[in-house]
Design an enzyme around this catalytic site. Sequence first.
Site, PDB file in Angstrom:
ATOM      1  N   HIS A  97      -2.280   4.990  -6.106  1.00 16.91           N
ATOM      2  CA  HIS A  97      -1.154   4.748  -5.753  1.00 16.91           C
ATOM      3  C   HIS A  97      -0.750   3.832  -4.461  1.00 16.91           C
ATOM      4  O   HIS A  97      -0.152   2.943  -4.301  1.00 16.91           O
ATOM      5  CB  HIS A  97      -0.388   5.979  -5.451  1.00 16.91           C
ATOM      6  CG  HIS A  97      -0.585   6.945  -6.549  1.00 16.91           C
ATOM      7  ND1 HIS A  97       0.304   6.861  -7.824  1.00 16.91           N
ATOM      8  CD2 HIS A  97      -1.265   8.098  -6.873  1.00 16.91           C
ATOM      9  CE1 HIS A  97      -0.004   7.977  -8.548  1.00 16.91           C
ATOM     10  NE2 HIS A  97      -1.049   8.785  -7.972  1.00 16.91           N
TER      11      HIS A  97
HETATM   12  C1  BDR Z   1       1.551  10.005  -3.988  1.00 15.65           C
HETATM   13  O1  BDR Z   1       1.214  11.237  -3.556  1.00 15.65           O
HETATM   14  C2  BDR Z   1       0.018  11.548  -3.270  1.00 15.65           C
HETATM   15  O2  BDR Z   1      -0.537  12.442  -3.787  1.00 15.65           O
HETATM   16  C3  BDR Z   1      -0.622  10.372  -3.200  1.00 15.65           C
HETATM   17  O3  BDR Z   1      -1.415  10.048  -1.894  1.00 15.65           O
HETATM   18  C4  BDR Z   1       0.457   9.139  -3.158  1.00 15.65           C
HETATM   19  O4  BDR Z   1       1.010   8.919  -1.883  1.00 15.65           O
HETATM   20  C5  BDR Z   1       1.570   9.835  -5.495  1.00 15.65           C
HETATM   21  O5  BDR Z   1       2.592  10.477  -6.134  1.00 15.65           O
END
Ligand code: BDR
Length: 311
Positions: free
Chosen positions: A241
């Site tokens: 992400h």
């Molecule tokens: C986001 O939530 C966190 O778990 C990850 O680091 C990312 O920023 C994804 O939904």
Amino acid sequence: MRKIIIDTDPGQDDAVAILLALASPEEIEVLGITAVAGNVPLPLTQKNARIVCELAGRRDVKVFAGCDAPLERKLVTAEHVHGKTGLDGPSLPDPTMPLAEGHAVDFIIDTLRTEPAGTVTLCPLGPLTNIAAALQKAPEIAGRIQEIVLMGGAYFEVGNITPTAEFNIYVDPEAADIVMKSGVNITIMPLDVTHKALVTKARNDAFRALGTPVGVAVAQMTDFFERFDKEKYGSEGAPLHDPCVTAYLIRPELFKGRFVNVEIETQSELTLGMTVADWWGVSGRKPNATFMGDIDAEGFFALLTERLARL
Ligand code: BDR
Ligand code: CA
């Protein structure tokens, strides 16, 4: 060259985003890293941010601790994804570099006041608490921010923490609402993009094959992190992400999106934290953010592997 502040809650994917930025000094100057509570509580996120800087050989980067809870709500964490430490996977040494003095929110405000207007980009990779707190405390900084490039939200991909909400926005929807209404130039990397940035086995092998402490640590982080998405969504690997944010600063042409209106649901229990993106322009509401929808995943992983090899 972009001057940036990375606001983060590491998190394995946050760690990779930070490594990518630190590996790209021609395009990115990291003015500082501000930690926020999110994936795990603040004592761990600020520590993890320092672990990552030391892994990159960058003890000189300033790491500040910020808000330990959302603006108005109780903290929700994501150990079920990231493990107890937030950075489960590799066994990395505890950091010896100290935390920078002062509060992250003050660092954000002071930096924006000191640097020439329009030259500092904020890169939030976690809940938007620190950014919103800075905007609340010093509203005039909004006009001095070059851009906010953030990971958060979802449209066609709906949610990952509730049926309709993405984690970062869900944890502090009031903060996200403040940011979206700030009038700042905003670019959003939602799940629609990040769920296409999957670390397949071949891609993870390429990280491991770098044979460096960074390459091996990233491969081990991914080994850990991927089990959640594989089990939950049957996906081919872990979605990276947060590195979409730092990759965008280096190669914006890897991403495609639309400039649309994006509002945050802060009231409904059912859809709390939903990013209501007017993708089809049906609301008549004024566009306020570029909401990304697609990524050249091959180009993204080629960039990432090439840059991680530099550390
Ligand atoms: C986001 O939530 C966190 O778990 C990850 O680091 C990312 O920023 C994804 O939904
Ligand atoms: Ca994150």
